[in-house]
Design a protein around this motif. Sequence first.
Motif, PDB file in Angstrom:
ATOM      1  N   SER A 136       0.847  -1.199   0.000  1.00 32.95           N
ATOM      2  CA  SER A 136       0.000   0.000   0.000  1.00 32.95           C
ATOM      3  C   SER A 136       0.878   1.242   0.000  1.00 32.95           C
ATOM      4  N   MET A 137       0.892   1.922  -1.136  1.00 36.14           N
ATOM      5  CA  MET A 137       1.723   3.112  -1.281  1.00 36.14           C
ATOM      6  C   MET A 137       0.968   4.336  -0.767  1.00 36.14           C
ATOM      7  N   ARG A 138       1.664   5.219  -0.094  1.00 33.08           N
ATOM      8  CA  ARG A 138       1.016   6.429   0.415  1.00 33.08           C
ATOM      9  C   ARG A 138       0.753   7.398  -0.736  1.00 33.08           C
ATOM     10  N   PRO A 139      -0.176   8.337  -0.552  1.00 30.10           N
ATOM     11  CA  PRO A 139      -0.383   9.345  -1.599  1.00 30.10           C
ATOM     12  C   PRO A 139       0.899  10.129  -1.851  1.00 30.10           C
ATOM     13  N   LEU A 140       1.199  10.388  -3.109  1.00 34.75           N
ATOM     14  CA  LEU A 140       2.417  11.100  -3.486  1.00 34.75           C
ATOM     15  C   LEU A 140       2.082  12.208  -4.484  1.00 34.75           C
ATOM     16  N   SER A 141       2.669  13.361  -4.261  1.00 33.33           N
ATOM     17  CA  SER A 141       2.522  14.454  -5.220  1.00 33.33           C
ATOM     18  C   SER A 141       3.629  14.338  -6.273  1.00 33.33           C
ATOM     19  N   GLU A 142       3.507  15.107  -7.338  1.00 33.45           N
ATOM     20  CA  GLU A 142       4.566  15.115  -8.352  1.00 33.45           C
ATOM     21  C   GLU A 142       5.881  15.569  -7.743  1.00 33.45           C
ATOM     22  N   ALA A 143       5.807  16.518  -6.791  1.00 35.08           N
ATOM     23  CA  ALA A 143       7.022  17.001  -6.122  1.00 35.08           C
ATOM     24  C   ALA A 143       7.656  15.881  -5.289  1.00 35.08           C
ATOM     25  N   VAL A 145       7.475  12.683  -5.858  1.00 36.90           N
ATOM     26  CA  VAL A 145       8.066  11.728  -6.799  1.00 36.90           C
ATOM     27  C   VAL A 145       9.387  12.256  -7.340  1.00 36.90           C
ATOM     28  N   ALA A 146       9.428  13.561  -7.632  1.00 40.92           N
ATOM     29  CA  ALA A 146      10.659  14.173  -8.151  1.00 40.92           C
ATOM     30  C   ALA A 146      11.787  14.065  -7.132  1.00 40.92           C
ATOM     31  N   VAL A 147      11.490  14.369  -5.862  1.00 42.29           N
ATOM     32  CA  VAL A 147      12.508  14.279  -4.809  1.00 42.29           C
ATOM     33  C   VAL A 147      12.985  12.835  -4.675  1.00 42.29           C
ATOM     34  N   TYR A 148      12.048  11.900  -4.671  1.00 41.93           N
ATOM     35  CA  TYR A 148      12.403  10.489  -4.533  1.00 41.93           C
ATOM     36  C   TYR A 148      13.312  10.031  -5.665  1.00 41.93           C
ATOM     37  N   LEU A 149      12.942  10.352  -6.906  1.00 43.79           N
ATOM     38  CA  LEU A 149      13.747   9.906  -8.045  1.00 43.79           C
ATOM     39  C   LEU A 149      15.123  10.567  -8.048  1.00 43.79           C
ATOM     40  N   ASP A 150      15.191  11.834  -7.623  1.00 45.58           N
ATOM     41  CA  ASP A 150      16.483  12.516  -7.532  1.00 45.58           C
ATOM     42  C   ASP A 150      17.395  11.819  -6.522  1.00 45.58           C
ATOM     43  N   GLU A 151      16.827  11.490  -5.369  1.00 43.25           N
ATOM     44  CA  GLU A 151      17.633  10.927  -4.282  1.00 43.25           C
ATOM     45  C   GLU A 151      17.950   9.441  -4.513  1.00 43.25           C
ATOM     46  N   LEU A 165      12.767  -1.723  -1.463  1.00 42.64           N
ATOM     47  CA  LEU A 165      12.294  -1.524  -0.089  1.00 42.64           C
ATOM     48  C   LEU A 165      13.440  -1.464   0.908  1.00 42.64           C
ATOM     49  N   GLU A 166      14.570  -2.089   0.559  1.00 35.99           N
ATOM     50  CA  GLU A 166      15.715  -2.058   1.469  1.00 35.99           C
ATOM     51  C   GLU A 166      16.439  -0.717   1.425  1.00 35.99           C
ATOM     52  N   GLY A 167      16.004   0.171   0.546  1.00 31.19           N
ATOM     53  CA  GLY A 167      16.605   1.504   0.426  1.00 31.19           C
ATOM     54  C   GLY A 167      15.559   2.593   0.626  1.00 31.19           C
ATOM     55  N   LEU A 168      15.655   3.654  -0.182  1.00 31.08           N
ATOM     56  CA  LEU A 168      14.756   4.799  -0.020  1.00 31.08           C
ATOM     57  C   LEU A 168      13.311   4.459  -0.382  1.00 31.08           C
ATOM     58  N   GLY A 169      13.092   3.341  -1.056  1.00 30.31           N
ATOM     59  CA  GLY A 169      11.732   2.954  -1.415  1.00 30.31           C
ATOM     60  C   GLY A 169      10.812   2.794  -0.225  1.00 30.31           C
TER      61      GLY A 169
END
Length: 203
Positions: A136-143, A145-151, A165-169
């Motif tokens: 179950s993924m939490r609600p995510l804004s485009e911002a 998602v951008a931060v997550y993909l950058d990091e 899941l063992e990392g920033l996921g």
Amino acid sequence: MTSLWRRELPLVLASQSRARRMLLANAGLACDAVPADIDERAIQQDAGLTAPYEIALHLAQAKALAVSAIKPGHHVVGADQTLALGDRLFNKPRGRDQAKQQLLALAGRTHALHSAIVVARDGEVLFSHVAIAWMSMRPLSEADVAVYLDEAGDAVMSSVGVYQLEGLGVHLFERIDGDHFTILGLPLLPLLAFFREAGLLRL
């Protein structure tokens, strides 16, 4: 750590996944990693399968048998994972834009991870199993998602669902129902149970 594997010929993992290899190593099973040289999408299409668990099992078997053909006498573990959101199947993203769209589609919803394992030796399937985890993924804004993909970087592009899941996921989720090993792509407990029943382990 000494290996708990009883046979002279080493266990072979038909995958280049570091997570799967680490799970086996941590369980005292050193293995040789020999990625299967197969076209997964073509095999999936030719099989005409639509159920996520059938696709995962079919591809895991194809990998195990392909590597078994070039590693005679070895026990070969093939593994595959499919991600399904209802009837929609997801594949590994091709680039950042597709990764972003996948994450936005999964955000705020629950998807199923189907993890299949197959053990083969000399062209014969000895064991197969499919496990499911509900994510179950939490609600995510485009911002977000951008931060997550950058990091997270390009490493997540190699994962169906664009997360490890063992990392920033882990930051993407609010609830998980399922076995941790299943989520990492290798249902380890049933695999070890098979190895023990077959007399392949010292423990």
